[in-house]
Structure formats: structure tokens, C-alpha cells
Design a protein around this motif. Structure first.
Motif, PDB file in Angstrom:
ATOM      1  N   VAL A 178       0.845  -1.187   0.000  1.00  0.00           N
ATOM      2  CA  VAL A 178       0.000   0.000   0.000  1.00  0.00           C
ATOM      3  C   VAL A 178       0.880   1.237   0.000  1.00  0.00           C
ATOM      4  O   VAL A 178       1.846   1.319   0.752  1.00  0.00           O
ATOM      5  N   THR A 179       0.546   2.209  -0.858  1.00  0.00           N
ATOM      6  CA  THR A 179       1.357   3.414  -0.969  1.00  0.00           C
ATOM      7  C   THR A 179       0.676   4.584  -0.269  1.00  0.00           C
ATOM      8  O   THR A 179      -0.504   4.541   0.090  1.00  0.00           O
ATOM      9  N   ILE A 180       1.433   5.670  -0.127  1.00  0.00           N
ATOM     10  CA  ILE A 180       0.878   6.874   0.476  1.00  0.00           C
ATOM     11  C   ILE A 180      -0.222   7.460  -0.410  1.00  0.00           C
ATOM     12  O   ILE A 180      -1.184   8.068   0.082  1.00  0.00           O
ATOM     13  N   ASP A 181      -0.115   7.247  -1.739  1.00  0.00           N
ATOM     14  CA  ASP A 181      -1.184   7.685  -2.649  1.00  0.00           C
ATOM     15  C   ASP A 181      -2.480   6.945  -2.376  1.00  0.00           C
ATOM     16  O   ASP A 181      -3.582   7.526  -2.463  1.00  0.00           O
ATOM     17  N   ASP A 182      -2.385   5.634  -2.068  1.00  0.00           N
ATOM     18  CA  ASP A 182      -3.582   4.845  -1.765  1.00  0.00           C
ATOM     19  C   ASP A 182      -4.293   5.395  -0.532  1.00  0.00           C
ATOM     20  O   ASP A 182      -5.528   5.499  -0.496  1.00  0.00           O
ATOM     21  N   VAL A 183      -3.497   5.751   0.482  1.00  0.00           N
ATOM     22  CA  VAL A 183      -4.082   6.302   1.699  1.00  0.00           C
ATOM     23  C   VAL A 183      -4.773   7.633   1.399  1.00  0.00           C
ATOM     24  O   VAL A 183      -5.894   7.896   1.859  1.00  0.00           O
ATOM     25  N   ALA A 184      -4.108   8.485   0.632  1.00  0.00           N
ATOM     26  CA  ALA A 184      -4.676   9.802   0.305  1.00  0.00           C
ATOM     27  C   ALA A 184      -5.989   9.655  -0.450  1.00  0.00           C
ATOM     28  O   ALA A 184      -6.975  10.358  -0.154  1.00  0.00           O
ATOM     29  N   ARG A 185      -6.033   8.745  -1.454  1.00  0.00           N
ATOM     30  CA  ARG A 185      -7.268   8.545  -2.221  1.00  0.00           C
ATOM     31  C   ARG A 185      -8.372   7.989  -1.334  1.00  0.00           C
ATOM     32  O   ARG A 185      -9.543   8.372  -1.455  1.00  0.00           O
ATOM     33  N   HIS A 186      -8.013   7.074  -0.435  1.00  0.00           N
ATOM     34  CA  HIS A 186      -9.007   6.463   0.434  1.00  0.00           C
ATOM     35  C   HIS A 186      -9.677   7.492   1.341  1.00  0.00           C
ATOM     36  O   HIS A 186     -10.888   7.439   1.574  1.00  0.00           O
ATOM     37  N   VAL A 187      -8.876   8.435   1.845  1.00  0.00           N
ATOM     38  CA  VAL A 187      -9.410   9.441   2.763  1.00  0.00           C
ATOM     39  C   VAL A 187      -9.989  10.630   2.010  1.00  0.00           C
ATOM     40  O   VAL A 187     -10.871  11.338   2.516  1.00  0.00           O
ATOM     41  N   GLY A 188      -9.500  10.851   0.774  1.00  0.00           N
ATOM     42  CA  GLY A 188      -9.962  11.993  -0.010  1.00  0.00           C
ATOM     43  C   GLY A 188      -9.219  13.257   0.328  1.00  0.00           C
ATOM     44  O   GLY A 188      -9.817  14.340   0.364  1.00  0.00           O
ATOM     45  N   VAL A 189      -7.929  13.131   0.607  1.00  0.00           N
ATOM     46  CA  VAL A 189      -7.098  14.295   0.909  1.00  0.00           C
ATOM     47  C   VAL A 189      -5.874  14.269   0.003  1.00  0.00           C
ATOM     48  O   VAL A 189      -5.638  13.315  -0.735  1.00  0.00           O
ATOM     49  N   ALA A 190      -5.108  15.348   0.057  1.00  0.00           N
ATOM     50  CA  ALA A 190      -3.883  15.400  -0.741  1.00  0.00           C
ATOM     51  C   ALA A 190      -2.811  14.496  -0.138  1.00  0.00           C
ATOM     52  O   ALA A 190      -2.773  14.248   1.070  1.00  0.00           O
ATOM     53  N   LYS A 191      -1.905  14.028  -1.018  1.00  0.00           N
ATOM     54  CA  LYS A 191      -0.793  13.181  -0.587  1.00  0.00           C
ATOM     55  C   LYS A 191       0.052  13.901   0.465  1.00  0.00           C
ATOM     56  O   LYS A 191       0.498  13.296   1.444  1.00  0.00           O
ATOM     57  N   GLY A 192       0.239  15.226   0.275  1.00  0.00           N
ATOM     58  CA  GLY A 192       1.041  15.989   1.225  1.00  0.00           C
ATOM     59  C   GLY A 192       0.429  16.013   2.605  1.00  0.00           C
ATOM     60  O   GLY A 192       1.152  16.060   3.611  1.00  0.00           O
ATOM     61  N   THR A 193      -0.915  15.986   2.677  1.00  0.00           N
ATOM     62  CA  THR A 193      -1.585  15.993   3.979  1.00  0.00           C
ATOM     63  C   THR A 193      -1.289  14.704   4.734  1.00  0.00           C
ATOM     64  O   THR A 193      -1.006  14.719   5.938  1.00  0.00           O
ATOM     65  N   VAL A 194      -1.329  13.576   4.016  1.00  0.00           N
ATOM     66  CA  VAL A 194      -1.002  12.288   4.642  1.00  0.00           C
ATOM     67  C   VAL A 194       0.453  12.312   5.139  1.00  0.00           C
ATOM     68  O   VAL A 194       0.756  11.878   6.256  1.00  0.00           O
ATOM     69  N   SER A 195       1.334  12.828   4.304  1.00  0.00           N
ATOM     70  CA  SER A 195       2.748  12.883   4.665  1.00  0.00           C
ATOM     71  C   SER A 195       2.964  13.715   5.919  1.00  0.00           C
ATOM     72  O   SER A 195       3.753  13.333   6.803  1.00  0.00           O
ATOM     73  N   ARG A 196       2.251  14.836   6.036  1.00  0.00           N
ATOM     74  CA  ARG A 196       2.432  15.706   7.195  1.00  0.00           C
ATOM     75  C   ARG A 196       1.914  15.039   8.466  1.00  0.00           C
ATOM     76  O   ARG A 196       2.502  15.190   9.544  1.00  0.00           O
ATOM     77  N   VAL A 197       0.851  14.271   8.349  1.00  0.00           N
ATOM     78  CA  VAL A 197       0.352  13.533   9.517  1.00  0.00           C
ATOM     79  C   VAL A 197       1.365  12.477   9.957  1.00  0.00           C
ATOM     80  O   VAL A 197       1.671  12.327  11.143  1.00  0.00           O
ATOM     81  N   LEU A 198       1.891  11.741   8.973  1.00  0.00           N
ATOM     82  CA  LEU A 198       2.844  10.668   9.291  1.00  0.00           C
ATOM     83  C   LEU A 198       4.139  11.206   9.877  1.00  0.00           C
ATOM     84  O   LEU A 198       4.837  10.502  10.615  1.00  0.00           O
ATOM     85  N   ASN A 199       4.472  12.471   9.560  1.00  0.00           N
ATOM     86  CA  ASN A 199       5.694  13.078  10.078  1.00  0.00           C
ATOM     87  C   ASN A 199       5.427  13.983  11.281  1.00  0.00           C
ATOM     88  O   ASN A 199       6.278  14.793  11.657  1.00  0.00           O
ATOM     89  N   ASN A 200       4.204  13.828  11.853  1.00  0.00           N
ATOM     90  CA  ASN A 200       3.840  14.486  13.115  1.00  0.00           C
ATOM     91  C   ASN A 200       3.797  16.006  13.055  1.00  0.00           C
ATOM     92  O   ASN A 200       4.091  16.694  14.043  1.00  0.00           O
ATOM     93  N   TYR A 201       3.441  16.541  11.889  1.00  0.00           N
ATOM     94  CA  TYR A 201       3.202  17.990  11.831  1.00  0.00           C
ATOM     95  C   TYR A 201       1.897  18.297  12.561  1.00  0.00           C
ATOM     96  O   TYR A 201       0.949  17.508  12.554  1.00  0.00           O
ATOM     97  N   THR A 202       1.818  19.482  13.149  1.00  0.00           N
ATOM     98  CA  THR A 202       0.656  19.820  13.999  1.00  0.00           C
ATOM     99  C   THR A 202      -0.362  20.721  13.309  1.00  0.00           C
ATOM    100  O   THR A 202      -1.319  21.158  13.947  1.00  0.00           O
ATOM    101  N   ASP A 203      -0.148  21.000  12.015  1.00  0.00           N
ATOM    102  CA  ASP A 203      -1.050  21.937  11.342  1.00  0.00           C
ATOM    103  C   ASP A 203      -2.199  21.229  10.630  1.00  0.00           C
ATOM    104  O   ASP A 203      -2.798  21.766   9.694  1.00  0.00           O
ATOM    105  N   ILE A 204      -2.518  20.000  11.039  1.00  0.00           N
ATOM    106  CA  ILE A 204      -3.636  19.244  10.465  1.00  0.00           C
ATOM    107  C   ILE A 204      -4.684  19.077  11.557  1.00  0.00           C
ATOM    108  O   ILE A 204      -4.365  18.803  12.721  1.00  0.00           O
ATOM    109  N   SER A 205      -5.972  19.246  11.168  1.00  0.00           N
ATOM    110  CA  SER A 205      -7.047  19.148  12.162  1.00  0.00           C
ATOM    111  C   SER A 205      -7.097  17.755  12.776  1.00  0.00           C
ATOM    112  O   SER A 205      -6.713  16.762  12.147  1.00  0.00           O
TER     113      SER A 205
END
Length: 368
Positions: free
Chosen positions: A8-35
């Protein structure tokens, strides 16, 4: 989704949730600017889909490969030494617990060994090396120190300062071995030693000589033979020493592989180890317990040694000073059935052997 776990790729996760790939990446890297709501949806998708971040990408970012290397020297009979397989198994078990990998390769000469080190370092294949079968003056250690590349030595060199190592007190063990054999009543004690460029073999020979000195027994150079560290070497060593006019009634062997060969040769010529000739090894390999007779040996667990050096190397990679990681352990004498009081004097043993070997002349094979 029917993908295999790990594909499973990061693109698969993004499509499944309906968000941008960068948003998934920021969550996985513990950025705090995501709701919090989006974060929870992404983390749930990661779990449901079985997504695992790319180890390659993660390691590139960390500058680590999560792989340790060991290059096995196969010259001088070492490739036939069962200690190394137990040792590597111990390394692999420890690294498996740490979720790390082990890269194993071989080299057939000193030059090939250095070439292999150069190649693996240049290609960034490993984070550090475990060096085994250390030599008195070891070019591998000199090279790795010059490159300032992480490593741990299993064993020491003539100069043990400035690097991390784990070793057994070889001199003390062989001095104890001589004292034990002498206490059984043996006065002519033979040494089946290993190739002297190997530091452990030199240390064990020195311990043998020191043990004789401590007892006031005159050293006889004819009672020493140097052989490749293998069962064949043990066969040749026992053959050489037992062909003497005044043969030893006991054989102290630098490794279990040599001792196993010595036991085999005794059996071949009609002698029983422990009854007719005492044979003692060194390594504590599991196979020794199942020999006929079971082998008396000095025990240093090869698996435990492998696990210890693996953990020492990971400590260095995590920032510990190599010079703070130098450990010397004690080998324990494990008595089984291959040692005992002498059944014959050296002269009587020689007479018996001449009769048994009159149709099997000595092959004349000498050690190195």
C-alpha cells in the motif's frame, strides 16, 4: 482493498481518505497543522489499509540503512569452523529483535577483505561492521579506524586500544586447561594450536605456555603443532603429536573443531578419547555434547557472543563512544567424558601406537 501488506502506498491512503498526498505525509511526520478530525481519519486509514512507510525512504532521511555487515574470512580453514555459524546466528537473532538486518559475505584474502569493505562502504550498504577472527595486526581494523567507520571487533589485536571489542580471556583459559590436565596426572601435554596470525590462537598458545611455567613443567616445543582451524587440522595435529617417540597423553586444542578432528583421529587408530588420550577443546559448541565421547571444552557461547557484539555496534550507532565498549569475559571449563587420568605412560603409549600403526605409516603432514 486486496493489496498485500506493505504494498500500500501513500497515494492509496490519500485517495481512500480523499485528501492530498502531502496531507497524509504531514500527519505521518507528526506535523501539527492538520485538524484532529483529518488526522484521525488518516491514521485509521493507515491502520485499515496496512500502510507501512518505505524503509528505503525513511533510512535515506535518517542517513541509516538499518543493516549491519560481517565479512567472513574463508582462508586458513576458517570456512570449515562451526563456531562462525553459531556466532552469526547469535548476531542475526539479536538484530531480529532490534528490527535490523545482517549482510553476510565472504573474502578469501586480506586484499579481498579490504576491497569488500571499500565496496560496501562506498555503496552505503551497511551502517557498521562486525569484525571477527581478528589478527595480531589486523588490516581491517586499521582501515575502518582510518575511515572512522563504525565497527566492533569480536576479539582483540596486539593493540586493543582505540576501538570497541568483545573478547574472552584466552590466556587464562588455556593456563587453566593445562593445570586441569596436569591435575589428572598428565605430564606430557600437547597443544593443537591454530594459525598464529589469528590473535586468539596466539593468546591461547601463550596461555598454554604460561600454564606449564606456573607448574614448573619444562616447555617442549615438539609438543606444539600449528594447524588450520578445522576438523582436518585437528586430525593432522593429533597424528603429528601422537607419532612422537614420547607422545603426549593429553591434547589441548585451540578450538572445538580441532578437538573434534583429534577425537576422530584417535578413534581411527583404535584409541578412545578420555580413556587412552585426553582431548579438550575450546568454544562450547552444542555439537560437542553429542560426540562419542562427549567433548570436554571451555565454553564461550558463540550465540551469546554474536548477540553481544551486535548490541555493542548498535550502541555505537546510537552515539556511545567505542572506547567505552571493551569487554573481557571468562570461559568456563565444561567437563564431559573426553578427559581423564592417563591410562599409559608416554613410553607405553608410544609402544602401543607403534604396534597399531605399523601398517599405517605417519603421513608426514605438518602444520603451518
Amino acid at each position: 482493498m486486496s493489496r498485500l501488506r506493505g504494498s500500500v502506498t501513500i497515494d492509496d491512503v490519500a485517495r481512500h481518505v480523499g485528501v492530498a498526498k502531502g496531507t497524509v505525509s504531514r500527519v505521518l511526520n507528526n506535523y501539527t497543522d492538520i485538524s484532529d478530525e483529518t488526522r484521525k481519519r488518516i491514521l485509521k486509514a493507515v491502520k485499515d489499509l496496512g500502510y507501512q512507510p518505505s524503509a528505503t525512504a525513511r533510512n535515506l532521511k535518517r542517513g541509516r540503512q538499518d543493516t549491519l555487515g560481517i565479512i567472513i574470512p574463508v582462508g586458513h580453514g576458517n570456512g570449515a569452523d562451526p563456531f562462525l555459524s553459531e556466532f552469526i546466528d547469535g548476531i542475526a537473532r539479536a538484530l531480529d529483535e532490534l528490527d535490523l538486518d545482517l549482510l553476510v559475505t565472504t573474502a578469501h584474502s586480506r586484499e579481498h577483505m579490504i576491497e569488500s569493505l571499500e565496496r560496501l562502504i562506498a555503496r552505503r550498504k551497511v551502517d557498521g561492521f562486525i569484525v571477527t577472527r581478528t589478527e595480531v595486526n589486523d588490516p581491517r581494523i586499521a582501515y575502518l579506524q582510518e575511515r572512522n567507520f563504525p565497527f566492533v571487533a569480536h576479539g582483540r589485536t596486539a593493540n586493543p586500544s582505540g576501538y570497541a571489542w568483545y573478547d574472552i580471556d584466552n590466556e587464562a583459559a588455556f593456563a587453566e586447561g593445562v593445570r586441569h590436565i596436569y591435575s589428572l596426572g598428565h605430564e606430557r601435554i600437547g597443544l593443537v594450536g591454530g594459525t598464529l596470525e589469528l590473535n586468539f590462537a596466539r593468546q591461547r598458545r601463550e596461555g598454554y605456555r604460561q600454564g606449564l611455567k606456573d607448574l614448573g613443567v619444562k616447555h617442549d616445543p615438539d609438543l606444539e603443532t600449528i594447524q588450520t582451524v578445522s576438523e582436518k587440522g585437528g586430525i593432522l595435529g593429533a597424528e603429528e603429536l601422537l607419532a612422537l617417540d614420547q607422545p603426549p597423553t593429553a591434547l589441548l586444542c585451540a578450538t572445538d573443531a580441532l578437538a573434534i578432528g583429534a577425537v576422530q583421529y584417535c578413534r581411527k587408530i583404535g584409541l578412545k578419547a578420555g580413556a587412552d588420550v585426553t582431548v579438550i577443546g575450546y568454544d562450547g559448541l552444542p555439537v560437542g555434547e553429542y560426540l562419542d565421547p562427549p567433548l570436554t571444552t571451555f565454553s564461550q557461547s558463540a550465540q551469546e557472543a554474536g548477540g553481544r557484539v551486535a548490541r555493542m555496534l548498535t550502541d555505537i550507532l546510537d552515539g556511545k563512544s567505542p572506547t567505552s565498549l571493551q569487554e573481557l569475559s571468562k570461559a568456563d571449563l565444561i567437563r564431559r567424558a573426553s578427559d581423564g587420568a592417563p591410562a599409559k605412560t608416554p613410553a607405553a603409549l608410544a609402544t602401543a601406537l607403534r604396534e597399531r600403526l605399523k601398517d599405517q605409516p605417519y603421513s608426514g603432514n605438518k602444520g603451518e
